[in-house]
Scaffold this motif. Structure first.
Motif: not given
Length: 381
Positions: A34-36, A266-271, A273-281, A311-317
């Motif tokens: 996330a750029p912010d 929605e904001f938590f999902h944004y940064f 899940e959507e913007m998660a740095d999977e390589e960093g994780q 949700t089954g999503k990782r929220y890896a960010g």
């Protein structure tokens, strides 16, 4: 031995204590593109710390980092060293405890005793030491130091014994131990806090928890769901009982507080899940898995927060092992109250952008905690 830590708010009257974690590093406590996200500019760190100080939060806790996590976001690639960071923030603040995080393999006990006594005088008794025995070998390669994964907590305990004996005062002494052979140890000035500044440690593995039970005043441990707290506290208390001590247990949290639950989620999902740095994780999982002692199953549990389970999503960010406090001020105050009721003494908090988000937390969540009896109003100076 005499104990005088009256100036350190870590030992203050608030039933549930709060502090800021990881703001000395870019990214803070997020692995997000996330750029912010937090940039860790010094002026922003100082301004945020003044807000936390004025609001009566108990502590500032930095992370000691020497290289970035190797993902696209490169979080922790920029970080301020914690002893100098602590001295500077100590001079800018009036009441908040200022912790410094020290890697045992990199800093001698005598150096740390002198540095922590200095910061304790700068802050008039508000300094604290976070002892880290080391886990990411790639960070220590930068210093030419090798971590012995099997002996690192034994090393850390001997380091603590020397450091605390120095600050307790008394005649010069020699030390002939397993890891240290030292001559004519002494330090002056001693710390204002007696017998030494507040000590915390983060312990996830059994050895880490046993170390904290012997050396720390506060143990930080990873929790991601309220349901985990009783079992974890029961395990930690067994280590305390074996050592004949009682210490406070904290966890770490990531806060997304908004006027409505939908906005926050929605904001938590944004940064996260959507913007998660999977390589960093992936880098984190690979490096951390060598130290916790239970393999990838234990690491996987760090992702099992309520959002992942629902949700089954990782929220890896969101940082692995951080408790997500996501919702309205009422939601967050209620979860903090539930943490307290379950037996936790406090939590650290982090934000995607600390300076932008902390004013709303202070304005909306802290009064709710006061009304719940978890915190008192800020005392006038």
């Amino acid at each position: 031995m005499e104990t005088d830590r009256r100036r350190n708010p870590l030992f203050g009257p608030n039933r549930f204590k709060l502090g800021i974690f990881s703001a000395n590093c870019d990214g803070g406590l997020t692995m997000s593109l996330a750029p912010d996200r937090w940039k860790a500019e010094w002026a922003d760190i100082a301004a945020m710390t003044r807000i936390a100080d004025d609001a009566g939060l108990e502590f500032i806790l930095p992370v000691a980092k020497w290289r970035a996590y190797q993902g696209k976001a490169k979080i922790y690639g920029r970080s301020f060293e914690t002893l100098t960071h602590g001295a500077a923030l100590g001079a800018l603040t009036r009441r908040i405890a200022i912790f410094c995080t020290v890697h045992v393999p990199l800093v001698t006990p005598a150096f740390a005793a002198k540095a922590m006594a200095t910061i304790d005088h700068v802050t008039n008794g508000r300094a604290g030491l976070n002892i880290v025995c080391g886990w990411n070998q790639e960070e220590f390669d930068l210093h030419g130091v090798t971590i012995d994964q099997d002996a690192r907590y034994d090393h850390g305990l001997e380091w603590f014994q020397i450091w605390s004996k120095l600050l307790a005062g008394g005649p010069e002494f020699d030390w002939d131990g397993r890891f240290f052979k030292l001559k004519r140890l002494q330090t002056d000035p001693l710390s204002i806090q007696r017998p030494w500044p507040a000590v915390m440690s983060a312990g996830f593995s059994p050895k880490g928890r046993d170390f904290a039970a012997q050396a720390a005043d506060v143990l930080f441990t990873n929790l991601t769901q309220l349901a985990q707290i009783p079992g974890v506290l029961g395990d930690i208390r067994a280590y305390m009982a074996a050592r004949g001590r009682s210490i406070s247990v904290f966890t770490m949290s990531h806060v997304v507080c908004r006027p409505t639950r939908r906005e926050a989620e929605e904001f938590f999902h944004y940064f996260a899940e959507e913007m998660a740095d999977e390589e960093g994780q992936e880098y984190y999982r690979r490096m951390r898995g060598t130290t916790v002692g239970s393999g990838q199953g234990t690491i996987a549990r760090l992702f099992d927060n309520r959002f992942h389970l629902a949700t089954g999503k990782r929220y890896a960010g969101g940082y692995p092992g951080a408790f997500p406090l996501v919702g309205t001020p009422d939601d967050i105050a209620a979860e903090l109250a539930a943490m307290s009721e379950a037996g936790l003494a406090g939590t650290s908090i982090a934000f995607l952008d600390y300076l932008k988000e902390i004013p709303y937390f202070v304005q909306e969540v802290l009064p709710r905690l006061e009304r719940a009896g978890l915190r008192g109003p800020v005392a006038a100076e």
